[in-house]
Scaffold this active site. Structure first.
Site, mmCIF file in Angstrom:
data_model
loop_
_atom_site.group_PDB
_atom_site.id
_atom_site.type_symbol
_atom_site.label_atom_id
_atom_site.label_comp_id
_atom_site.label_asym_id
_atom_site.label_seq_id
_atom_site.Cartn_x
_atom_site.Cartn_y
_atom_site.Cartn_z
ATOM 1 N N HIS A 51 0.832 -1.205 0.000
ATOM 2 C CA HIS A 51 0.000 0.000 0.000
ATOM 3 C C HIS A 51 0.869 1.259 0.000
ATOM 4 C CE1 HIS A 51 -2.916 -2.855 2.081
ATOM 5 N NE2 HIS A 51 -3.604 -2.449 1.022
ATOM 6 N N ILE A 191 4.429 -5.609 -5.155
ATOM 7 C CA ILE A 191 5.519 -5.523 -4.180
ATOM 8 C C ILE A 191 5.627 -6.843 -3.421
ATOM 9 C CG2 ILE A 191 6.451 -4.253 -2.202
ATOM 10 C CD1 ILE A 191 6.321 -2.615 -4.765
#
Length: 525
Positions: A51, A191
Site C-alpha cells: 500500500h 511488491i
C-alpha cells in the site's frame, strides 16, 4: 504535528476538497513530477509496504493525496473472512501521516451502503468467467460498485491500484472506459517481501511455516518466466512448469493456475505479445493470489524534456542504434491538419475538429532508410508527401493546440504502441502517452546551454542572429508556457532517468541512453 485527518462522511470529504488550495500548473517547473490534482489510493486498511508504494507514487504525482479505508462487505461471500479481516485504523493513520497523505476517507458501512438494496455495477461476464470469478461469484460486482462510488465521491484525477490484484485492475480499467469517467487508473507494480511472497493484508493469517511454504507461488512464477524466456510461449509448457513447481509445496492447495490476456482476461494458447500467469491457492487459512506478466514485445522508450534539449535528433538516432521504430508524433498532427484542409474543416472550431479526428485512422510505416520520414496513411489514403506542403505546415500549430486533437491522437499513439518496440519524444510521453514504457528519459539542459545551441543553429542556417540574453528569455518563457499549460503540461515522469546534456555531444547523449537501455534489457539488446 497534527495527525492526518480522518473524514467519515461524504459531505465532510466534499467540504475538504472544496477548501483544498492549489492549482495544478501554478509555479510548476519542467522537472516537476506532479501531474494530477487529486490522487486516490483505495484500500481496505491494514496497510503494508505494498500500500505504501502506491501512496508514495501518488504523493509524487499529485497535489493532494487521499487514502480511502473501507472494508467492503459487498465483496465478501458469507463463508469468507469479513469479520476476521484485520482493521488497524490507528496504525494506518500513523503510516499515512509519515507518507504525507492529506486526508483519510474512512466511511462506515452505513455511510456507503445505507440505502440497500443498492444499485450495483456488474462487470462484463468475459472479465469474470476465469481466474477468481468462478470461485468468488459476487466478488467483482461488490468491488466495481464500491470503486465507482469512491470515484464519484472523491472525483480524483488519478487513482492507484496494485497489479497484484490483476483481475480487479482489468475490471476497474474497463469500468472507467465504459462509463467515460474522467480519471486515470494508474497500475502500480506488485511488491514482494524479501522471500518473494506478494504482500497482502491476509499474509497476517500465515504462521512462520505457512509463510515459508507460500513462497513457492513466486518460485513457480519465476519458473514460468524461465520457461518463457527459453522460447516456450505456449500455454501447456508455461502452465506445466507452474504446476510442477507448486506440487513441491505439500501445504499449498491450488485453486487455479491460468494463462490469460492481461486486458481481456481470456485464456491464451500462445503468448504473442503479453500473457498473464495467475495463481490462487490456499495456505492454511489464507487464500493467496499472485501473478506475473510475460512480455514478448520489445520495450517502449519514452523521451521527454523541455524545448531545445535535443530530443528530436537524439530520439531518431537512438531508434536507429537500438533497433526501435521511431514514432513520429509530429507526422500524426500533420496528418490531421491535412485532413482538415481536405475536408474543409475550420481548425478553430473545436467541435468540428473533434468530430473529424475522432473518426480518422492514422497509420505510420517506417521508411527503409531510417534517415527518411515515415510513410503516412490517413483513412487508408497515402499522404506521406501531402502532409509536408506549406499549406499543411502553416496549419499544424493551430491543429495541435486543440485538446480534442491531442486526446484522440494519444489514443492512436497508444494503439500503435500495443505491439511495443517504439521510441517517441515529446513533453508527456512518459507520463501520459506511454506511462508503462520500459525506459523513460527526461532529457534536459540549462537555459544557457540551450540558448547557446540555438544561437549556433541560427548561424548554421544563415538566419538573423539573436543575442544570448534574448534567446535565454525566449527559452525561459517557453519552459514556463509548456510546464503550466492546462492540457498535457511538460512533466518529468516519477520513474524517469534525468540526463542533463550540458557539455555533452550528441554522440555522448546517444551512448548514455543506449547504455541505459542495454543495462535494463540485456536480453533485448
Amino acid at each position: 504535528m497534527d495527525n492526518v485527518p480522518i473524514i467519515r462522511t461524504v459531505s465532510g470529504l466534499r467540504h475538504f476538497l472544496r477548501c483544498f488550495p492549489g492549482n495544478l500548473n501554478t509555479g510548476a517547473s519542467p522537472s516537476s513530477t506532479v501531474i494530477g490534482q487529486i490522487g486516490l489510493v483505495p484500500t481496505m486498511g491494514a496497510l503494508h509496504a505494498g500500500h505504501l508504494s502506491l501512496i508514495q507514487r501518488a504523493r509524487q504525482e499529485n497535489q493532494c493525496v487521499i487514502v480511502s479505508i473501507f472494508v467492503n462487505p459487498l465483496q465478501f461471500a458469507a463463508h469468507e473472512d469479513l469479520t476476521e479481516y484485520p482493521q488497524t485504523l490507528n496504525q494506518d493513520q500513523a503510516l499515512c501521516q509519515e507518507q504525507g497523505v492529506n486526508t483519510i476517507f474512512a466511511p462506515s458501512t452505513d455511510t456507503l451502503l445505507a440505502d440497500a438494496p443498492l444499485t450495483q455495477v456488474i462487470p462484463p461476464a468475459s472479465l469474470t468467467e476465469y481466474l477468481c470469478g468462478p470461485h468468488r461469484p459476487d466478488h467483482f460486482t461488490g468491488v466495481a460498485t464500491i470503486v465507482l462510488k469512491l470515484l464519484n465521491i472523491v472525483q480524483p484525477t488519478r487513482a492507484y491500484f496494485g497489479q497484484k490484484d490483476a483481475q480487479q485492475l482489468a475490471i476497474i480499467q474497463r469500468l472507467v472506459q465504459d462509463f467515460n469517467l474522467d480519471v486515470t487508473i494508474v497500475p502500480c507494480k506488485l511488491i514482494r517481501d524479501a522471500t518473494g511472497l506478494a504482500l497482502s493484508s491476509r499474509n497476517q493469517y500465515l504462521n512462520a511455516q505457512e509463510a515459508q511454504q507460500a513462497t513457492i507461488l513466486h518460485h513457480s512464477l519465476q519458473a514460468a518466466r524461465h520457461t518463457f524466456q527459453g522460447g516456450s510461449c505456449d500455454r501447456n509448457s508455461v502452465l506445466a512448469t507452474v504446476a510442477q513447481t507448486l506440487a513441491k509445496g505439500p501445504q499449498v492447495e491450488v485453486e487455479y493456475i491460468d494463462l490469460v490476456d492481461p486486458v481481456t482476461l481470456q485464456p491464451l494458447e500462445q503468448i504473442t505479445t503479453q500473457g498473464l500467469v495467475a495463481i490462487a491457492a490456499r495456505v492454511g487459512s489464507a487464500r493467496l493470489i499472485d501473478n506475473m506478466l510475460l512480455d514478448a514485445r520489445l520495450p517502449i522508450l519514452a523521451i521527454d524534456g523541455p524545448a531545445g534539449a535535443g530530443k528530436s535528433t537524439v530520439t531518431r538516432r537512438c531508434a536507429q542504434a537500438i533497433g526501435l521504430q521511431y514514432l513520429d508524433t509530429g507526422a500524426m498532427y500533420r496528418a490531421v491538419a491535412w485532413l482538415a484542409l481536405d475536408q474543409q474543416v475550420e481548425v478553430s472550431d473545436p467541435f468540428a475538429i473533434a468530430d473529424l479526428v475522432e473518426d480518422c485512422q492514422i497509420e505510420l510505416k517506417p521508411h527503409a532508410d531510417p534517415q527518411q520520414q515515415p510513410q503516412v496513411w490517413v483513412n487508408h489514403q497515402e499522404v506521406t508527401q501531402a502532409i509536408r506542403t506549406p499549406d499543411v505546415t502553416a496549419l499544424v500549430s493551430a491543429v495541435a493546440a486543440q485538446p480534442p486533437v491531442r486526446e484522440a491522437l494519444v489514443k492512436q499513439q497508444q494503439r500503435l504502441g500495443r505491439q511495443g518496440g517504439l521510441i517517441a519524444e515529446g513533453r508527456d510521453i512518459g507520463t501520459n502517452v506511454f506511462p508503462d514504457a520500459g525506459l523513460k528519459i527526461f532529457l534536459t539542459a540549462s537555459i544557457e546551454e540551450r540558448a547557446r545551441r540555438r544561437q549556433q543553429d541560427l548561424k548554421n542556417q544563415n538566419l538573423p542572429p539573436q543575442t544570448q540574453s534574448e534567446l535565454e528569455d525566449l527559452i525561459a518563457s517557453r519552459d514556463q508556457q509548456d510546464s503550466q499549460r492546462e492540457f498535457a503540461p511538460l512533466r518529468k515522469a516519477y520513474d524517469a532517468v534525468e540526463i542533463n546534456t550540458d557539455g555533452m555531444t550528441i554522440e555522448q547523449v546517444i551512448t548514455r541512453i543506449t547504455t541505459l537501455y542495454q543495462e535494463r534489457f540485456p536480453d533485448r539488446a
